[in-house]
Design a protein around this motif. Structure first.
Motif, PDB file in Angstrom:
ATOM      1  N   ASP A  29      34.505 -39.425 -63.500  1.00 42.88           N
ATOM      2  CA  ASP A  29      35.367 -38.271 -63.704  1.00 42.88           C
ATOM      3  C   ASP A  29      34.491 -37.022 -63.640  1.00 42.88           C
ATOM      4  OD1 ASP A  29      37.204 -36.375 -64.405  1.00 42.88           O
ATOM      5  OD2 ASP A  29      37.849 -37.340 -66.255  1.00 42.88           O
ATOM      6  N   VAL A  30      34.484 -36.362 -62.487  1.00 42.14           N
ATOM      7  CA  VAL A  30      33.617 -35.188 -62.316  1.00 42.14           C
ATOM      8  C   VAL A  30      34.268 -33.908 -62.845  1.00 42.14           C
ATOM      9  CG1 VAL A  30      32.436 -36.182 -60.322  1.00 42.14           C
ATOM     10  CG2 VAL A  30      34.423 -34.683 -59.974  1.00 42.14           C
ATOM     11  N   ILE A  88      43.603 -29.947 -63.559  1.00 44.24           N
ATOM     12  CA  ILE A  88      43.518 -29.619 -64.982  1.00 44.24           C
ATOM     13  C   ILE A  88      44.278 -28.320 -65.210  1.00 44.24           C
ATOM     14  CG2 ILE A  88      41.977 -29.350 -66.954  1.00 44.24           C
ATOM     15  CD1 ILE A  88      39.720 -30.492 -65.198  1.00 44.24           C
ATOM     16  N   PRO A  89      45.491 -28.382 -65.750  1.00 41.71           N
ATOM     17  CA  PRO A  89      46.281 -27.157 -65.937  1.00 41.71           C
ATOM     18  C   PRO A  89      45.510 -26.069 -66.677  1.00 41.71           C
ATOM     19  CG  PRO A  89      47.617 -29.092 -66.394  1.00 41.71           C
ATOM     20  CD  PRO A  89      46.202 -29.590 -66.205  1.00 41.71           C
ATOM     21  N   ASP A  90      45.601 -24.863 -66.160  1.00 42.76           N
ATOM     22  CA  ASP A  90      44.962 -23.662 -66.718  1.00 42.76           C
ATOM     23  C   ASP A  90      43.464 -23.595 -66.444  1.00 42.76           C
ATOM     24  OD1 ASP A  90      47.429 -22.848 -67.831  1.00 42.76           O
ATOM     25  OD2 ASP A  90      47.054 -24.046 -69.632  1.00 42.76           O
ATOM     26  N   TYR A  91      42.917 -24.583 -65.711  1.00 39.66           N
ATOM     27  CA  TYR A  91      41.480 -24.577 -65.446  1.00 39.66           C
ATOM     28  C   TYR A  91      41.142 -24.629 -63.960  1.00 39.66           C
ATOM     29  CZ  TYR A  91      40.668 -24.930 -70.410  1.00 39.66           C
ATOM     30  OH  TYR A  91      40.640 -24.648 -71.757  1.00 39.66           O
ATOM     31  N   ILE A 119      34.130 -23.551 -63.623  1.00 33.77           N
ATOM     32  CA  ILE A 119      35.296 -24.284 -64.117  1.00 33.77           C
ATOM     33  C   ILE A 119      34.858 -25.404 -65.057  1.00 33.77           C
ATOM     34  CG2 ILE A 119      37.211 -25.798 -63.444  1.00 33.77           C
ATOM     35  CD1 ILE A 119      37.383 -24.172 -60.829  1.00 33.77           C
ATOM     36  N   TYR A 120      33.818 -26.126 -64.653  1.00 34.97           N
ATOM     37  CA  TYR A 120      33.332 -27.251 -65.458  1.00 34.97           C
ATOM     38  C   TYR A 120      32.896 -26.774 -66.843  1.00 34.97           C
ATOM     39  CZ  TYR A 120      30.952 -31.666 -66.495  1.00 34.97           C
ATOM     40  OH  TYR A 120      30.563 -32.854 -67.075  1.00 34.97           O
ATOM     41  N   ARG A 121      32.114 -25.706 -66.885  1.00 37.34           N
ATOM     42  CA  ARG A 121      31.629 -25.216 -68.179  1.00 37.34           C
ATOM     43  C   ARG A 121      32.783 -24.709 -69.043  1.00 37.34           C
ATOM     44  NH1 ARG A 121      27.301 -23.725 -70.961  1.00 37.34           N
ATOM     45  NH2 ARG A 121      25.828 -24.330 -69.340  1.00 37.34           N
ATOM     46  N   ARG A 122      33.719 -24.013 -68.428  1.00 40.79           N
ATOM     47  CA  ARG A 122      34.849 -23.489 -69.198  1.00 40.79           C
ATOM     48  C   ARG A 122      35.681 -24.616 -69.797  1.00 40.79           C
ATOM     49  NH1 ARG A 122      39.970 -21.026 -68.000  1.00 40.79           N
ATOM     50  NH2 ARG A 122      39.806 -21.698 -65.835  1.00 40.79           N
ATOM     51  N   TYR A 123      35.784 -25.732 -69.056  1.00 34.82           N
ATOM     52  CA  TYR A 123      36.609 -26.851 -69.523  1.00 34.82           C
ATOM     53  C   TYR A 123      35.877 -27.771 -70.499  1.00 34.82           C
ATOM     54  CZ  TYR A 123      39.482 -30.998 -69.631  1.00 34.82           C
ATOM     55  OH  TYR A 123      40.227 -32.055 -70.078  1.00 34.82           O
ATOM     56  N   THR A 124      34.589 -28.009 -70.261  1.00 29.00           N
ATOM     57  CA  THR A 124      33.851 -29.001 -71.065  1.00 29.00           C
ATOM     58  C   THR A 124      32.898 -28.397 -72.088  1.00 29.00           C
ATOM     59  OG1 THR A 124      31.960 -29.151 -69.560  1.00 29.00           O
ATOM     60  CG2 THR A 124      33.873 -30.568 -69.078  1.00 29.00           C
ATOM     61  N   ARG A 167      32.878 -31.615 -74.528  1.00 28.38           N
ATOM     62  CA  ARG A 167      33.905 -31.159 -75.472  1.00 28.38           C
ATOM     63  C   ARG A 167      35.084 -30.656 -74.646  1.00 28.38           C
ATOM     64  NH1 ARG A 167      30.970 -33.778 -77.856  1.00 28.38           N
ATOM     65  NH2 ARG A 167      30.021 -33.452 -79.902  1.00 28.38           N
ATOM     66  N   CYS A 168      35.731 -31.586 -73.955  1.00 27.09           N
ATOM     67  CA  CYS A 168      36.816 -31.240 -73.045  1.00 27.09           C
ATOM     68  C   CYS A 168      38.020 -30.699 -73.807  1.00 27.09           C
ATOM     69  CB  CYS A 168      37.227 -32.456 -72.222  1.00 27.09           C
ATOM     70  SG  CYS A 168      35.909 -33.093 -71.177  1.00 27.09           S
ATOM     71  N   ARG A 169      38.643 -29.694 -73.224  1.00 17.54           N
ATOM     72  CA  ARG A 169      39.786 -29.054 -73.890  1.00 17.54           C
ATOM     73  C   ARG A 169      40.962 -30.015 -74.054  1.00 17.54           C
ATOM     74  NH1 ARG A 169      36.032 -26.274 -74.588  1.00 17.54           N
ATOM     75  NH2 ARG A 169      35.843 -24.036 -74.253  1.00 17.54           N
ATOM     76  N   TYR A 170      41.132 -30.914 -73.087  1.00 16.39           N
ATOM     77  CA  TYR A 170      42.232 -31.877 -73.151  1.00 16.39           C
ATOM     78  C   TYR A 170      41.671 -33.285 -73.301  1.00 16.39           C
ATOM     79  CZ  TYR A 170      44.705 -27.948 -70.939  1.00 16.39           C
ATOM     80  OH  TYR A 170      45.220 -26.719 -70.616  1.00 16.39           O
TER      81      TYR A 170
END
Length: 202
Positions: free
Chosen positions: A127-128, A170-173, A135-140, A32-35
């Motif tokens: 795409d890792v 990834i801006p902001d991440y 960072i990964y958890r916060r973004y995805t 569930r990626c933010r972007y």
């Protein structure tokens, strides 16, 4: 069995595979990626068509001459194409032998899916996001331990030249320092080909 698709995109050059390629994009994704670039892959109403492997082959066969003339072929994307490993294998067993097959994946799936398609994939585009688990958890919104396990399996069984690792800013991440740390970690695992780029936020 018919599989939901979000689209089939023809005549792609230097985007997701060698030569002229056709992108077959599957519906559904564990992230569930933010972007998210393909939000329709997550929406129940985002299905373009339902097709089985034979129907997908019939649809892309129109570009057989382009594929053969340019050493191109089909790239599976999405969404997360490895969730459809059975359909990909069925397609590859029927396709012309000289088509080049690539896959764009996050690798955040059960290992059995990767093992199933591995004999048929000529190039992996992975795409890792970022190797840092926080960072990964916060973004995805999910964990990347499965990604790391699958990367370890892949580098042990597939020539590194057949793998491209995408490392986005990834801006902001994440930051350039985070990206450099991810690359160092991946290089220590044996990966050699990297695609570094910036996400364009819409």
């Amino acid at each position: 069995m018919k599989t939901p698709l979000i689209g089939i995109c023809r005549h792609r050059l230097s985007t997701d595979g060698q030569g002229v390629t056709t992108l077959v994009a599957f519906h559904g994704c564990p992230l569930r990626c933010r972007y998210c670039l393909n939000e329709q892959c997550l929406r129940p109403d985002g299905v373009w068509q339902q097709m089985d492997a034979q129907q997908i082959l019939d649809e892309v066969m129109i570009d057989d001459l382009y594929f053969k003339a340019t050493n191109g072929g089909v790239t599976f994307g999405g969404g997360e194409p490895l969730l459809r490993s059975d359909e990909i294998v069925a397609f590859c067993l029927m396709k012309p032998a000289d088509w080049h097959i690539a896959i764009e994946t996050s690798l955040n799936v059960d290992l059995r899916h990767l093992q199933a398609v591995a004999p048929y994939i000529d190039h992996y585009i992975i795409d890792v996001k970022d190797m840092n688990p926080n960072i990964y958890r916060r973004y995805t919104s999910v964990d990347n331990s499965q990604v790391i396990d699958n990367l370890c399996w892949l580098i042990a069984h597939v020539d590194a030249k057949k793998i491209t690792i995408r490392l986005p800013y990834i801006p902001d991440y994440n930051t350039p320092t985070d990206i450099a740390q991810s690359r160092t970690q991946l290089e220590s695992m044996g990966f050699t080909n990297f695609d570094c780029f910036d996400y364009v936020i819409r």
